[in-house]
Design a protein around this motif. Structure first.
Motif, PDB file in Angstrom:
ATOM      1  N   ALA A   7       0.853  -1.195   0.000  1.00  0.00           N
ATOM      2  CA  ALA A   7       0.000   0.000   0.000  1.00  0.00           C
ATOM      3  C   ALA A   7       0.879   1.232   0.000  1.00  0.00           C
ATOM      4  CB  ALA A   7      -0.910   0.013   1.233  1.00  0.00           C
ATOM      5  N   VAL A   8       0.308   2.331  -0.461  1.00  0.00           N
ATOM      6  CA  VAL A   8       0.996   3.622  -0.438  1.00  0.00           C
ATOM      7  C   VAL A   8       0.219   4.542   0.487  1.00  0.00           C
ATOM      8  CG1 VAL A   8       1.724   5.620  -1.767  1.00  0.00           C
ATOM      9  CG2 VAL A   8       1.888   3.338  -2.777  1.00  0.00           C
ATOM     10  N   GLU A   9       0.874   5.037   1.516  1.00  0.00           N
ATOM     11  CA  GLU A   9       0.232   5.958   2.451  1.00  0.00           C
ATOM     12  C   GLU A   9       0.201   7.347   1.814  1.00  0.00           C
ATOM     13  OE1 GLU A   9       0.761   7.601   7.037  1.00  0.00           O
ATOM     14  OE2 GLU A   9       2.028   5.979   6.288  1.00  0.00           O
ATOM     15  N   VAL A  10      -0.963   7.745   1.379  1.00  0.00           N
ATOM     16  CA  VAL A  10      -1.099   8.982   0.618  1.00  0.00           C
ATOM     17  C   VAL A  10      -0.578  10.185   1.398  1.00  0.00           C
ATOM     18  CG1 VAL A  10      -2.749  10.557  -0.468  1.00  0.00           C
ATOM     19  CG2 VAL A  10      -3.037   8.074  -0.701  1.00  0.00           C
ATOM     20  N   GLU A  11      -0.877  10.224   2.709  1.00  0.00           N
ATOM     21  CA  GLU A  11      -0.492  11.384   3.514  1.00  0.00           C
ATOM     22  C   GLU A  11       1.027  11.550   3.607  1.00  0.00           C
ATOM     23  OE1 GLU A  11      -2.726   9.175   4.302  1.00  0.00           O
ATOM     24  OE2 GLU A  11      -4.556  10.378   4.183  1.00  0.00           O
ATOM     25  N   SER A  12       1.770  10.497   3.305  1.00  0.00           N
ATOM     26  CA  SER A  12       3.230  10.585   3.381  1.00  0.00           C
ATOM     27  C   SER A  12       3.847  11.097   2.088  1.00  0.00           C
ATOM     28  CB  SER A  12       3.820   9.195   3.704  1.00  0.00           C
ATOM     29  OG  SER A  12       3.612   8.308   2.610  1.00  0.00           O
ATOM     30  N   LEU A  13       3.045  11.209   1.048  1.00  0.00           N
ATOM     31  CA  LEU A  13       3.561  11.648  -0.248  1.00  0.00           C
ATOM     32  C   LEU A  13       3.653  13.176  -0.313  1.00  0.00           C
ATOM     33  CD1 LEU A  13       1.524   9.308  -2.623  1.00  0.00           C
ATOM     34  CD2 LEU A  13       3.894   9.034  -1.887  1.00  0.00           C
TER      35      LEU A  13
END
Length: 473
Positions: A7-13
């Protein structure tokens, strides 16, 4: 890698990526390509070498290209706070006697300042991403913009740009859509293609690259699309066999040559290719949009080469075989070692002030140039002439029978437009003006032809001095 596959943690992008995800979701688009997330950022560039081959296809096939046109870094927002004032023309009331009328004023350079000159569009890899994309939505400083092959629009003008801002659709690749139906296309089609290609290259060469080694690779998507529509043509090192004769006489201004010395890049591409140098490059047909082709003094008999990888550097090798006149070139120098003219085959041309001044451009240093000149290793090769000028290149002899390297270009003035123009500075030479300025003052000027240049052209056509086959690599 394992974490990203789950998964990709959107808030970390970065904020730009988060906004792009929001836009895709709102539009109901389920797949989003972001280069730095979709290509492994490994030091040996293994994944990049594979994926870079597909970059043109990816952007040409996408439903929509989201352009962070004014984002300087990844910490910027696409969907920032804005006011309605920046998205609307300014109302102005003008009182004309007893009649008061309301007009709406806007900046006539709005599109170019807001989008064409945005920081993103000066990046080399973005060039083909923008022009191959079916649709682009730009995020500018004050508003969004739309760009596709059928039109352009702003939030200020959602139904399309008014005439003053230009109504041209997204750069439509005429050179990519015109089929080359035979091995010998019509001359007019060849010239049209050459002009379009040279204009594209001039815009492309103004872009910047984090890694100059990418210069040819970042254009591969465009060249691949053109090649599909021109099955009878051949592409190598930024040139096409059908038009390479007109491309050879490219040049750079002195400031560009000093800032980006060819000694740092000459192994990247053949000496005859514009891709062998960095910085802005000028081409003859891109500058002479109103000219017609008069004569061809040389013929391309062959073009061969290939791309290779050496120590993670992309290198293109290639040789052009020309049948042309090879005229020994001699330089005229001032006491300060400035070039004031040149002569060959009994003809002499001046590069100093005057309506018929010619131009000579070298890519080598003055020390190397003067050494080559003294040793008699410089040859002038005339290529073609237009309504205004004779264009050619300068080569030096290297080891091997008939083997040469390109070291410069030359322009010999055939026709000058002269007249009286009362402007600050006392400039009375229309050749120094930009094209629009020239056209607006045509009624005040007259054409003058250089007798020596006309005789030289006739001499090249009839006598073909020193005509032979040479290789330029």
């Amino acid at each position: 890698m394992e974490m990203l596959q789950q998964a990709v943690e959107v808030e970390s992008l970065p904020y730009v990526f988060q906004d792009a995800i929001t836009i895709a979701r709102r539009l109901g688009i389920y797949y989003l390509w972001i280069d730095s997330l979709c290509i492994k950022q490994d030091e040996d560039l293994r994944d990049w070498k594979v994926e870079s081959e597909s970059m043109g296809r990816i952007y040409a096939s996408a439903c929509l290209n989201i352009s962070a046109t004014w984002s300087v870094n990844l910490g910027d927002n696409l969907l920032g706070k804005r006011t309605c004032v920046t998205m609307a023309a300014s109302p102005i009331e003008i009182d004309m006697g007893n009649l008061t009328r309301t007009y709406y004023a806007f900046d006539g350079d709005l599109w170019s300042d807001e989008f064409d000159f945005g920081p993103l569009n000066y990046r080399g890899w973005v060039f083909q991403e923008r022009y191959l994309a079916r649709r682009v939505v730009h995020f500018g400083q004050s508003q969004m913009a739309w760009e596709c092959k059928e039109g352009r629009a702003l939030e200020m003008f959602p139904d399309g740009l008014p005439r003053l801002l230009g109504q041209h659709p997204k750069f439509e690749c005429t050179w990519a859509t015109v089929q080359l139906t035979s091995q010998q296309p019509a001359q007019s089609k060849v010239l049209e293609f050459a002009r379009d290609w040279q204009n594209l290259l001039e815009n492309y060469c103004r872009c910047d690259f984090s890694f100059p080694r990418d210069k040819l690779m970042a254009l591969k998507g465009i060249s691949t699309q053109i090649a599909m529509n021109r099955p009878g043509d051949f592409y190598l090192a930024g040139a096409w066999k059908s038009t390479v004769l007109f491309d050879l006489s490219w040049h750079r201004h002195e400031s560009e040559r000093k800032e980006y010395p060819i000694a740092n890049t000459y192994e990247r591409a053949p000496s005859w290719s514009w891709a062998s140098v960095d910085g802005s490059v000028q081409f003859p047909l891109a500058q002479e949009t109103l000219s017609n082709l008069l004569e061809r003094y040389a013929e391309v008999e062959g073009l061969a080469g290939h791309g290779i990888v050496i120590d993670d550097k992309f290198v293109t090798t290639g040789t052009i075989r020309l049948r042309a006149s090879c005229i020994p070139l001699n330089l005229q120098l001032s006491e300060d070692n400035d070039i004031t003219g040149f002569h060959g085959a009994g003809f002499q041309f001046s590069t100093t002030k005057g309506p018929f001044r010619s131009a000579i451009y070298f890519e080598c240093t003055n020390e190397v140039l003067f050494s080559l000149s003294r040793s008699g290793k410089l040859l002038l090769i005339p290529l073609f002439s237009t309504s205004h000028s004779i264009y050619g290149i300068i080569v030096q002899k290297v080891r091997g029978v008939g083997e040469h390297r390109r070291v410069g270009a030359v322009r010999i003035t055939l026709m000058a437009i002269t007249g009286d123009l009362q402007e600050p500075g006392g400039n009375n030479d229309i050749m120094e003006m930009d094209l629009d300025h020239r056209i607006s003052h045509m009624d005040h000027f007259s054409e003058k032809w250089s007798i020596s240049a006309i005789i030289f052209s006739h001499y090249l056509t009839q006598q073909k001095p020193g005509s032979r086959c040479i290789n330029i690599s």
